[in-house]
Design a protein around this motif. Sequence first.
Motif, mmCIF file in Angstrom:
data_model
loop_
_atom_site.group_PDB
_atom_site.id
_atom_site.type_symbol
_atom_site.label_atom_id
_atom_site.label_comp_id
_atom_site.label_asym_id
_atom_site.label_seq_id
_atom_site.Cartn_x
_atom_site.Cartn_y
_atom_site.Cartn_z
ATOM 1 N N LYS A 1 0.817 -1.214 0.000
ATOM 2 C CA LYS A 1 0.000 0.000 0.000
ATOM 3 C C LYS A 1 0.850 1.263 0.000
ATOM 4 O O LYS A 1 0.545 2.238 -0.694
ATOM 5 N N PHE A 2 1.943 1.253 0.756
ATOM 6 C CA PHE A 2 2.732 2.482 0.918
ATOM 7 C C PHE A 2 4.088 2.430 0.231
ATOM 8 O O PHE A 2 4.872 3.373 0.342
ATOM 9 N N GLY A 3 4.385 1.342 -0.483
ATOM 10 C CA GLY A 3 5.637 1.261 -1.209
ATOM 11 C C GLY A 3 6.827 1.020 -0.301
ATOM 12 O O GLY A 3 6.685 0.593 0.848
ATOM 13 N N THR A 4 7.996 1.313 -0.792
ATOM 14 C CA THR A 4 9.234 1.075 -0.047
ATOM 15 C C THR A 4 10.077 2.338 -0.020
ATOM 16 O O THR A 4 9.896 3.251 -0.822
ATOM 17 N N ILE A 5 10.991 2.335 0.951
ATOM 18 C CA ILE A 5 11.977 3.410 1.017
ATOM 19 C C ILE A 5 13.321 2.823 0.609
ATOM 20 O O ILE A 5 13.797 1.862 1.225
ATOM 21 N N GLU A 6 13.885 3.405 -0.392
ATOM 22 C CA GLU A 6 15.128 2.876 -0.944
ATOM 23 C C GLU A 6 16.221 2.913 0.116
ATOM 24 O O GLU A 6 16.435 3.941 0.779
ATOM 25 N N ASN A 7 16.920 1.765 0.265
ATOM 26 C CA ASN A 7 18.006 1.623 1.237
ATOM 27 C C ASN A 7 17.541 1.864 2.685
ATOM 28 O O ASN A 7 18.348 2.204 3.553
ATOM 29 N N GLY A 8 16.258 1.681 2.907
ATOM 30 C CA GLY A 8 15.736 1.849 4.265
ATOM 31 C C GLY A 8 15.520 0.496 4.937
ATOM 32 O O GLY A 8 15.284 -0.513 4.276
ATOM 33 N N GLU A 9 15.616 0.478 6.218
ATOM 34 C CA GLU A 9 15.358 -0.765 6.956
ATOM 35 C C GLU A 9 14.917 -0.421 8.377
ATOM 36 O O GLU A 9 15.137 0.680 8.878
ATOM 37 N N ILE A 10 14.273 -1.412 8.997
ATOM 38 C CA ILE A 10 13.764 -1.225 10.359
ATOM 39 C C ILE A 10 14.390 -2.260 11.273
ATOM 40 O O ILE A 10 14.774 -3.348 10.832
ATOM 41 N N ALA A 11 14.532 -1.890 12.528
ATOM 42 C CA ALA A 11 15.089 -2.805 13.529
ATOM 43 C C ALA A 11 14.207 -2.783 14.769
ATOM 44 O O ALA A 11 13.543 -1.777 15.072
ATOM 45 N N ILE A 12 14.178 -3.914 15.477
ATOM 46 C CA ILE A 12 13.397 -4.024 16.719
ATOM 47 C C ILE A 12 14.353 -4.368 17.850
ATOM 48 O O ILE A 12 15.105 -5.339 17.771
ATOM 49 N N ILE A 13 14.337 -3.519 18.885
ATOM 50 C CA ILE A 13 15.194 -3.709 20.046
ATOM 51 C C ILE A 13 14.346 -4.261 21.190
ATOM 52 O O ILE A 13 13.306 -3.689 21.530
#
Length: 991
Positions: free
Chosen positions: A690-702
């Motif tokens: 729905k919202f596409g991607t962010i180039e070279n982006g990533e998420i982390a969970i601590i």
Amino acid sequence: MSKSSLLAHTNILGLPVPINSSMRERLLVKWATEAKPKIQFEEDHIIGFGSDITLSDLLIRLFSHSPFLSNAAINHPLCINRILDLGPDQAWLRFITDLENELNAYPGNITSLMAYLRTQKTMAALHIGICDILTIWDLQDVTKALSQFADICVSNTLNFLLLLEQGNGNIGLTMPLPTSAESGIFVLALGKLGAGELNYSSDIDLVVFYDLDGVPYQGEKSIQEFVVKLTKALIKILDERTADGYVFRTDLRLRPDPSSTSIAVSTEAAEIYYESLGQNWERSAYIKARVIAGDKTAGERFLDQLKPFIWRKSLDFYAIQDIHSIKRQIYATKGGERIDILGHNIKLGRGGIREIEFYVQIQQLIWGGRLQEVRCSRTLDGLEALRVCNLIELEPAQQLSEAYIFLRNLEHRLQMLNDEQTQTLPKEKEKAESFAAFSGFRNFDDFAKYLKHHMQNVEHHYAELFEETPSLTIDGNLVFTGTDHDPDTLETLDKLGFKNSEAVSQIVRSWHHGRHRATKSTRARQILTEIIPSIISAFSKTSQPDRALIKFDQFLEKLPSGVQLFSIFFANPEVLDLVAEIMGDAPRLADYLTASSSRLEYVLDPEFYDVLPSRSELGLDIESFLNSVSDFEQKLDICRRWTNDMRFRVGIQVLRGTLSPMNGAIVLSNIAEATINSLTPHVLSEFESKFGTIENGEIAIIAYGKLASMELTPTSDLDLVFLYECPNESVSKKGERTLPASSYYTRLVQRILSSLSVQTSEGQLYEIDVRLRPSGEQGPLASSTEAFKKYQLHDAWTWEHLALTKTRLIYGSSHIREKFEATKNLALSGKQDTSTRAQEILNIRNRLQEKYTYQGAWDIKHMPGGLMDTEFIIQFSVLENYEALADSELTGTLQAISALEKHGFLDNKAAKTLSQAIKLWSTVLWLLRLTLSSTSSPSDMPLGLQSRLLKETDQASMEDLENFIDLTSKDVLAIFNNVFFIKETRSSENE
């Protein structure tokens, strides 16, 4: 009066044997002064009917034994006169004729009617009693007369009430028809009155019905309200005990579903009930049904409509099994050696009347659909019909008939004593000897021998009935049908260790009555009948069986259906044992099971008790399930099912001792991490659509807290912080909408949180706490790695750095992991004044204590020197020496203690104390969280839980464990004071 061909040997009791009795002498004096002047006959006058018994003989025998009949004779000598004048049969006919004439148009009010009926009841009992003990009438004559009197009382009382209501304008009846003939209201008699075999002090089992279309009601209320009011008045007149006594104790509990229906039931509602929920024991009860009052046309029509319910033309296997269960729930042996005469219940006890009745009724239910000849309401007629149809042999038919006659006559003698509803022989030898004399025996030994002979015959034939079917008993009765508690069943439950046998019996009986949705279907109740002994046995083995069974009842109450569950229990008794253990020793785990009974099927998996696989293997397992469906909502349900099943598996393994609580904490943490790691990519994929991607982006969970330290308990929430990494001023592309990075990752985190915490049909995964993120509740849900670094280096509070000591990246690339670890090391290596930091932590602790109400000695987490203080010591020590510890593994609490000791920041004694404390706190807290919602003392804890606590902590008693907890908390508190207060003082001195 017609007699069955089986009654050649009537076995009626003999004449009462006079005994030396002060009561007799006193009553003879009373007779001479109060009654004799009213008697028109001499004392040597022969009673009649071929008897050579004189009036004097009668009085001596009567006054020697029966206070009730003796006083009735003294108070109603005219009744004696009538018998002497007309003879017993004609006198009874005159009595009944006069009674009916008087009641047909009774001129008085309700109060006077009640007094009149009670007087007539005493006179009827006296007349019938005289004919009985003088052996002028046999059993069938006696029971017919008793039933005839009851019929007249009920019928004419209903007529009387209807006349009153007609006078009040509430009902329109045409005269001169019998008042109730067109009322649409009728009364059925069941039980002994229905069969015309009433005893002296029996309850009368009545059911009041009304035909909605047939009641000519003219009042302002509903027809139901009118009939209920009428029924209450009927019961009051018959049942209420006044100075004159009572007429009949009435029992209305044989009506359809008595716990949820009014005391009068419409025929329409009754037909629906019996068609859908009627049970075999109710079919058995309706064998004896008879219309005795009211609109007999409507009543006969109703009974005719019930015939398909009562008399089934064909029975499937399970119906036959269920009918057999009526017998099989009663403990029967062929030897009779267990029968004790003193205190024995000749109706409900072994070899008693009920076994003979069941012997007949069970076979009537099986054969009556095809053979109308066996549809007899009277027990003796039923035995004869079964014999004639070659369904039973002559010997059992003859012996059971003789036993029935003897036992019923004995029952009558018991009830004649004091007009009590009893079937229990005296427990004291002296009273038993007196009763044997009243029953016509010269000595007690002859009486006992004769009685035991009959009861042994009954037991023998009863035990042979359906001998090939397995028993449904546990060395004692387990009877839960009908309306009354079975005394032998209560005794069985007592022996099995239940504390409140009546409450337990009521719970099980409610299942048979279909009180819960799980037990409403016929099939469910049929299976339930088969497994009741297993259920009772399984729960009796728990530490607190009553408590466990109540919890199981609550579990059943929430189930939509019981067939599948009961089938599992039937095929897998070990699962039933497990459920009993859960219900008895782990109420919280029981709630968890209640949320999804299908978890019991998971228990059947051969791998259920195996050691759970590693975190990576768990991840592969859940991933295979998630990849099996494409729909995202299905993925959420599958994830919940898998995770909760795994958590349930861990809980059971810890409960049963195959897994230690501390290892259970590690496995729970692995499950949570596997769940997050496996589900997050699917959330990301669905979000990106729905919202596409962010180039070279990533998420982390601590992970923070107990998930980070691998110490999750069964009730732990998950402390999570979300970071993202992307080029500056990035926006999403290739989606339906374009979002800047901050908004994009905030929404993505919202989706992740929702996927982990939202409630679906499969329940919830976890409670998530994100308040440890930068700026807490005021900060964004997702922080960039740079923002996180800036906050930790410049803006974070001491307590946030304290929390940061116990963190671990559980989802994200190696690149973002390196950035997080670098930030963490940099933030925690910063120097701060020790006393200031210590004071800040003390302030945090004090604020937490102010907000929380201490729950007592078992409040492991919050007690002074408890888990919270222990963790404060360790985290503060790690924070103070973080730079020196940078190469050590610090996330796990025990690992942190080991590192602090190794580097000299904790001496050996303190390290040992803290390690011991962490193990104790974690073990106790884990087991409490697994089993209980809350607790403040051992008295709140199931005994099974206490046993597990003692085993895991290596203590001999709960008192020893409480002492151990107290000593440990004091030792920890001493270290706490040393680490914080003394350091603070030293810092001040140095300044």
